[in-house]
Design a protein around this motif. Structure first.
Motif, PDB file in Angstrom:
ATOM      1  N   GLU A  69       0.868  -1.177   0.000  1.00 41.66           N
ATOM      2  CA  GLU A  69       0.000   0.000   0.000  1.00 41.66           C
ATOM      3  C   GLU A  69       0.905   1.226   0.000  1.00 41.66           C
ATOM      4  O   GLU A  69       2.008   1.190   0.537  1.00 41.66           O
ATOM      5  N   ARG A  72      -1.007   7.919   1.961  1.00 39.90           N
ATOM      6  CA  ARG A  72      -1.065   9.267   1.401  1.00 39.90           C
ATOM      7  C   ARG A  72      -0.369  10.282   2.292  1.00 39.90           C
ATOM      8  O   ARG A  72      -0.428  11.482   2.033  1.00 39.90           O
ATOM      9  N   PHE A  73       0.270   9.807   3.344  1.00 35.66           N
ATOM     10  CA  PHE A  73       1.047  10.701   4.207  1.00 35.66           C
ATOM     11  C   PHE A  73       2.299   9.957   4.660  1.00 35.66           C
ATOM     12  O   PHE A  73       2.224   8.819   5.107  1.00 35.66           O
ATOM     13  N   SER A  99       6.888   5.465   3.402  1.00 34.97           N
ATOM     14  CA  SER A  99       6.255   5.702   2.096  1.00 34.97           C
ATOM     15  C   SER A  99       5.496   4.491   1.561  1.00 34.97           C
ATOM     16  O   SER A  99       4.696   4.632   0.640  1.00 34.97           O
ATOM     17  N   ALA A 284       2.968  14.134   0.805  1.00 35.54           N
ATOM     18  CA  ALA A 284       1.552  13.836   0.549  1.00 35.54           C
ATOM     19  C   ALA A 284       1.395  13.654  -0.954  1.00 35.54           C
ATOM     20  O   ALA A 284       1.031  14.572  -1.677  1.00 35.54           O
ATOM     21  N   PRO A 285       1.712  12.435  -1.456  1.00 38.89           N
ATOM     22  CA  PRO A 285       1.689  12.222  -2.901  1.00 38.89           C
ATOM     23  C   PRO A 285       0.292  12.448  -3.493  1.00 38.89           C
ATOM     24  O   PRO A 285      -0.697  12.018  -2.909  1.00 38.89           O
ATOM     25  N   THR A 286       0.240  13.143  -4.630  1.00 36.89           N
ATOM     26  CA  THR A 286      -1.048  13.382  -5.298  1.00 36.89           C
ATOM     27  C   THR A 286      -1.367  12.196  -6.217  1.00 36.89           C
ATOM     28  O   THR A 286      -0.490  11.393  -6.541  1.00 36.89           O
ATOM     29  N   ASP A 287      -2.635  12.135  -6.650  1.00 37.80           N
ATOM     30  CA  ASP A 287      -3.036  11.075  -7.582  1.00 37.80           C
ATOM     31  C   ASP A 287      -2.176  11.099  -8.839  1.00 37.80           C
ATOM     32  O   ASP A 287      -1.744  10.060  -9.333  1.00 37.80           O
ATOM     33  N   LEU A 290       1.341   9.775  -8.177  1.00 38.98           N
ATOM     34  CA  LEU A 290       1.325   8.316  -8.007  1.00 38.98           C
ATOM     35  C   LEU A 290       1.099   7.617  -9.350  1.00 38.98           C
ATOM     36  O   LEU A 290       1.718   6.600  -9.644  1.00 38.98           O
TER      37      LEU A 290
END
Ligand code: ADP
Ligand code: MG
Ligand code: ZN
Length: 506
Positions: A69, A72-73, A99, A284-287, A290
């Motif tokens: 997984e 997102r943080f 991560s 905080a990876p964005t869509d 990713l």
């Protein structure tokens, strides 16, 4: 009492980036000492780290490759300790918010809990941190080289799922293959790009509780890990069998003497005083970010092989044929998905289709190089073009191939007839039923007809008949051969055997 081993591995891998983790210095092995350094990686006061985005991408890519997984943080903490090869006196590392988390690696290994020769090890996390410098001790002084300080380093932690030294070894090889093929790391062991901490405990077989964890630090070869684990498992089992208690501790492997020795126990454990680095923003990876990383995921050869073994229950040797041949694999899968007999499909794809395609390739090369065709005689009409048959333009359709597999499966055709049908189908694309009809290849399962052939064979071969009756069981084969000949290879061999035996015993 029997004891079993429990092993968890922490593997450190240097990432394949151009520059270091927090500065622009080259991530390069083999330079003159202290030439790839700057105030940031030398830990000078007042400098600020800037994260290397490619290292962040490679960590998340690893997460995808290891079925993890991607939270997102995530954030970086400071892990404080003093060491001469670490000038900041803290290491930046992902502590409680990594991560990636909760994945697994699947690989070929036969052991407790394996399925069709495949074993799984769960991955707790793959997180990002930084490497430290390297000390070298000479006779009268020591030197430290900071070229390696701040090189992006990923740590991959497993759950304690490994049950033997051999399994640890196979897991490490599979992991290395994934990281290498995935472009995450060059995994050059000689250059220290992969290092491993091996955590081992033992417990009464079948027990659910974990024993005291003993960690062997800083192994730099997989065969070393295997040897160290073999030694340490045996040592621990002997110790508990003597009635002594094992305590949580750290040991060192000596590759020359082949033993482990104690370095420190829990009492000397460091307090690392972890806290979030105030100079770095959390991640905080964005869509979109990713998705871009995910687009770099391709199915790796080893992963494809393992998946094919699992999904189609094929033996490893069959799946091996698909490991490095992506187009053959996808053809196989497309057909096998529609068949009840993936193993039969695999047999014909691997043994016949593949051979035919390579034969066809040779034919085509010969045609290209044919001096007749190449002669520049302008009077002769130009010869017809030749189209090479490849997987992309097979003469027969998937349906036709499936129909063929059906005829083989229900024994309408014998295996030697099947070879002829396949060859004709490959060349012309004709439906197998039509070829069987035209060539009269249907297997004869009509007992009346076979009885007649058997009677003829028995009458014509008194010697084997006498041998068989005298107890020479092997003589039956020669009679069987005669019957097959009389039937022009079309008699169902199993029936022939049965009928001959009945007649000779009667
Ligand atoms: P630490 O906090 O000391 O690093 P962790 O709980 O994070 O310890 O575990 C580190 C590694 O040790 C993991 O790979 C984990 O699976 C393994 N491990 C933990 N406990 C045991 C045990 N009792 N026996 C064998 N391996 C263990
Ligand atoms: Mg640890
Ligand atoms: Zn630097």
């Amino acid at each position: 009492m029997e004891y079993e081993a429990v092993i968890g591995l922490e593997t450190h891998v240097q990432l394949k980036t151009k520059s270091k983790m927090w500065c622009g210095c080259a991530n390069q092995y083999g330079s003159e000492p202290n030439t790839n350094v700057c105030p940031v990686c030398l830990g000078m006061p007042g400098v600020l780290p800037v994260p290397n985005e490619e290292a962040l991408r490679l960590t998340v890519l690893t997460g995808y490759l290891l079925n993890c997984e991607i939270p997102r943080f995530a954030k970086f903490d400071r892990k404080s300790y003093f060491y001469p090869d670490m000038p900041k006196n803290y290491q930046l590392t992902q502590y409680d918010k990594p991560s990636t988390a909760n994945g697994f690696v699947e690989f070929e290994f036969n052991g407790a809990g394996s399925n069709n020769g495949l074993s799984r090890v769960r991955i707790t996390r793959a997180h990002l941190e930084e490497d430290v410098g390297k000390s070298t001790h000479f006779e009268r002084h020591s030197g430290v080289d900071f070229n390696r300080a701040g090189v992006p380093l990923m740590e991959i932690v497993t759950e304690p799922d490994i049950t033997s030294a051999d399994m640890a070894y196979e897991y490490l090889n599979a992991l290395k293959e994934i990281l290498l093929q995935g472009g995450v790391s060059d995994c050059d062991m000689e250059k220290g790009m992969v290092r491993c901490d091996v955590n081992i405990s033992v417990r009464p077989a079948g027990s659910k509780e974990l024993g005291a964890k003993i960690e062997i630090k800083n192994m730099n070869s997989f065969s070393g890990v295997r040897r160290a684990a073999e030694y340490e498992i045996a040592r621990q089992i002997e110790t508990v069998k003597r009635g002594e208690k094992l305590i949580q501790s750290t040991r060192r492997w000596d590759d020359v003497t082949g033993i482990t020795e104690q370095m420190r126990t829990k009492e000397d454990a460091h307090d690392y005083r972890y806290f979030p680095d105030p100079d770095l923003m959390p991640l905080a990876p964005t869509d979109a970010w990713l998705a871009e990383v995910k687009s770099r995921v391709v199915e790796l050869p080893l992963v494809r092989k393992i998946r094919i073994i699992r999904e189609y229950q094929l033996p490893s040797s069959d799946a091996q044929a698909f490991m490095w041949n992506e187009s053959l694999a996808s053809y196989f899968e497309r057909v096998a998905k529609r068949s009840k007999n993936p193993k039969t499909v695999a047999n014909w794809v691997i043994n016949n289709l593949r051979a035919k395609l390579s034969e066809e390739w040779t034919k085509h090369l010969n045609w290209i190089a044919d001096p007749e065709r190449l002669s520049d005689d302008l009077v002769k009409p130009s010869p017809p073009q030749r189209q090479q048959i490849t997987l992309e333009n097979l003469r027969f359709s998937d349906d036709t191939f499936l129909e063929f597999i059906g005829l083989v499966e229900n024994r309408t055709i014998s295996s030697s007839a099947a070879q002829q049908v396949f060859a004709e189908m490959f060349d012309t694309g004709k439906a197998p039923a039509v070829i069987v009809q035209e060539k009269g290849l249907a297997q004869v399962s009509d007992t009346g007809a076979i009885e007649k052939f058997c009677d003829e064979a028995i009458a014509a071969n008194p010697n084997p008949v006498a041998d068989y009756k005298a107890g020479k069981v092997a003589a039956l084969n020669s009679l069987k051969g005669q019957v097959m000949k009389l039937s022009k290879g079309k008699a169902n061999p199993a029936l022939v055997g049965e009928i001959l035996e009945r007649k000779l015993k009667g």
